[in-house]
Design an enzyme around this catalytic site. Structure first.
Site, PDB file in Angstrom:
ATOM      1  N   GLY A  39      44.125  33.880  38.079  1.00  0.00           N
ATOM      2  CA  GLY A  39      43.887  33.493  39.461  1.00  0.00           C
ATOM      3  C   GLY A  39      43.913  35.168  40.448  1.00  0.00           C
ATOM      4  N   GLY A  40      44.435  35.529  41.143  1.00  0.00           N
ATOM      5  CA  GLY A  40      43.986  36.897  41.994  1.00  0.00           C
ATOM      6  C   GLY A  40      45.036  38.358  40.825  1.00  0.00           C
ATOM      7  N   GLU A  44      27.211  44.630  15.857  1.00  0.00           N
ATOM      8  CA  GLU A  44      27.020  44.367  14.720  1.00  0.00           C
ATOM      9  C   GLU A  44      25.481  43.581  14.879  1.00  0.00           C
ATOM     10  OE1 GLU A  44      28.861  44.635  11.313  1.00  0.00           O
ATOM     11  OE2 GLU A  44      30.912  45.328  11.710  1.00  0.00           O
ATOM     12  N   GLY A  45      24.746  43.252  16.059  1.00  0.00           N
ATOM     13  CA  GLY A  45      23.730  42.164  16.399  1.00  0.00           C
ATOM     14  C   GLY A  45      23.932  41.795  17.367  1.00  0.00           C
ATOM     15  N   SER A  51      18.994  47.433  18.220  1.00  0.00           N
ATOM     16  CA  SER A  51      18.317  46.125  17.584  1.00  0.00           C
ATOM     17  C   SER A  51      17.453  45.868  16.486  1.00  0.00           C
ATOM     18  CB  SER A  51      18.497  44.652  18.438  1.00  0.00           C
ATOM     19  OG  SER A  51      19.422  44.281  18.753  1.00  0.00           O
ATOM     20  N   ALA A 103      16.642  52.630  19.250  1.00  0.00           N
ATOM     21  CA  ALA A 103      17.119  51.688  17.962  1.00  0.00           C
ATOM     22  C   ALA A 103      17.973  51.078  17.220  1.00  0.00           C
ATOM     23  CB  ALA A 103      16.322  52.413  16.870  1.00  0.00           C
ATOM     24  N   GLN A 109      40.274  33.019  35.734  1.00  0.00           N
ATOM     25  CA  GLN A 109      40.290  32.375  36.180  1.00  0.00           C
ATOM     26  C   GLN A 109      42.198  32.027  36.774  1.00  0.00           C
ATOM     27  OE1 GLN A 109      38.045  32.479  38.334  1.00  0.00           O
ATOM     28  NE2 GLN A 109      38.714  30.539  39.236  1.00  0.00           N
TER      29      GLN A 109
END
Length: 418
Positions: free
Chosen positions: A372-373, A396-397, A164, A162, A369
């Site tokens: 980069g590497g 929290e939802g 959501s 239980a 991104q």
């Protein structure tokens, strides 16, 4: 600035208005109207949190992320500065800040590390039901002790089956004389292994609907019959202590019942109107950190003879970060401000939670991104931000639950116009 100094500053300001600390910002708003300029005291609180985050949290964060060690020393220092339990009313020894001011603190702490911030903010979630529904004796006993030493508390609602679907919770409490006997299992409980006490939602009437089936309780952490599970090793926010908690014939005195029997679900959900803006503000803090890290890197990293920030592809990614961060922060401020005005903020709190959590994920991903590497390497800060960000769309939802709340509000408003 010491804890006593912060408390003194806030109380002095509020006495000047002839009001309490919690309603201080309300009085100011009533006089000057809604605006975007922080007061001097709000700026002071924000700056205190900012400096603590930069000086203490950021240097400590990598260690706690790698080891999963609970940040006890960091939390103690935050408590000494008045950055923990900020919303506890002054009548019970607290600073009594509103949700708006607490959001300012939350964003700055999360900038440093959302795992450490979550450990601190978990107290707010546990304490909110007590503030909303506790009687004077309960508040003095359980809120009062939080202001006397750096203790932790936990919100025990989620279960293995239980999340959501809170209405599906099976942990039950049966009345026997002047005590309640609790049995059941809770899961994903933040501060579960560190809590001095728990807010517990338990089913007291299996035949009733969700709105009347549950009752809230305050349960002492050292109560016989409580078994604390192992610390879960999660994708991110590893400084946070997350565990399963099992209750086996745990005796809870009726004096620890929060509100009337059957009001637990309402109390538990009501707490989210306070805490969702704060979770959203933490997401904004992470997003801002991702943007700052990406901007700094884009200025010093060069390709094709110039800094990568001069390439439109990168520049536009940073622009999108700014758009989403600023929009999220404004929605957090609106949801928090409404709550402090004692106005219903559920709709706006859900918008803030959904928007800010998804902003945090997008900003963290784009930061990786841009790096980069290097962004994929643990020697750089942004991979941690990306791991830490994901939980914001879940706890929290979930973002889906927020959209359910928002869409229902839209439908209800439309129907009233017919």
């Amino acid at each position: 600035m010491l804890r006593s100094q912060i408390i003194g500053t806030v109380r002095k300001t509020c006495r000047a208005f002839g009001t309490t600390a919690r309603s201080c910002s309300e009085h100011t708003s009533a006089v000057s109207g809604f605006g975007f300029q922080l007061s001097e005291d709000q700026q002071s609180i924000q700056e205190t949190a900012k400096q603590f985050s930069r000086d203490v949290i950021i240097p400590a964060a990598p260690h706690h992320d790698k080891t999963g060690e609970y940040p006890t020393d960091v939390i103690k220092q935050a408590w000494e500065l008045g950055l923990v339990n900020t919303h506890i009313p002054t009548d019970y020894g607290g600073i009594g800040l509103g949700v708006f001011e607490a959001a300012l603190v939350s964003e700055q702490l999360a900038y440093g590390c959302t795992g450490i911030q979550t450990a601190i903010e978990a107290n707010t979630l546990a304490e909110a039901p007590v503030i909303l529904a506790g009687n004077d004796a309960q508040k003095r006993k359980y809120l009062g002790r939080m202001t006397e030493e750096p203790l932790m508390a936990a919100y025990c609602v989620t279960e293995p089956g239980a999340g959501s679907d809170v209405a599906g919770a099976k942990t039950n409490a049966v009345k026997r004389g002047d005590k309640w006997i609790v049995n059941g299992q809770k899961m994903w409980i933040t501060n579960g292994g560190k809590a001095n006490w728990y807010f517990l939602l338990a089913k007291t009437d299996p035949a009733a609907n969700a709105g009347k089936a549950f009752t809230g309780f305050i349960v002492d952490g050292n109560s016989p019959g409580i078994t604390v599970g192992r610390k879960e090793w999660n994708m991110g926010q590893r400084a946070s202590d997350t565990r399963g908690i099992t209750f086996e014939d745990v005796e809870v005195p009726d004096e620890n019942r929060l509100g009337e029997v059957g009001q637990g679900f309402k109390i538990a959900m009501g707490a989210f109107d306070i805490t969702r803006p704060l979770v959203a503000s933490a997401a904004v803090g992470l997003a801002q950190r991702a943007m700052d890290e990406a901007t700094a890197y884009a200025l010093q990293r060069k390709t094709m003879g110039k800094s990568i920030i001069e390439h439109q592809a990168v520049a536009f990614m940073l622009a999108d970060m700014a758009i989403n961060v600023e929009s999220s922060r404004m929605m957090v401020w609106r949801a928090a401000w409404l709550r402090d005005q004692n106005k219903r903020n559920t709709y706006y709190a859900s918008i803030a939670k959904a928007l800010a959590s998804e902003t945090a994920n997008k900003c963290a991903s784009d930061a990786v991104q841009i790096f980069g590497g290097n962004g994929f390497n643990t020697e750089y800060p942004v991979e941690k931000l990306m791991r830490d960000a994901k939980i914001f769309t879940i706890y929290e939802g979930t973002s889906q639950i927020q959209r359910l709340i928002i869409s229902r509000a839209i439908a209800d408003a439309a129907k009233q116009k017919l």
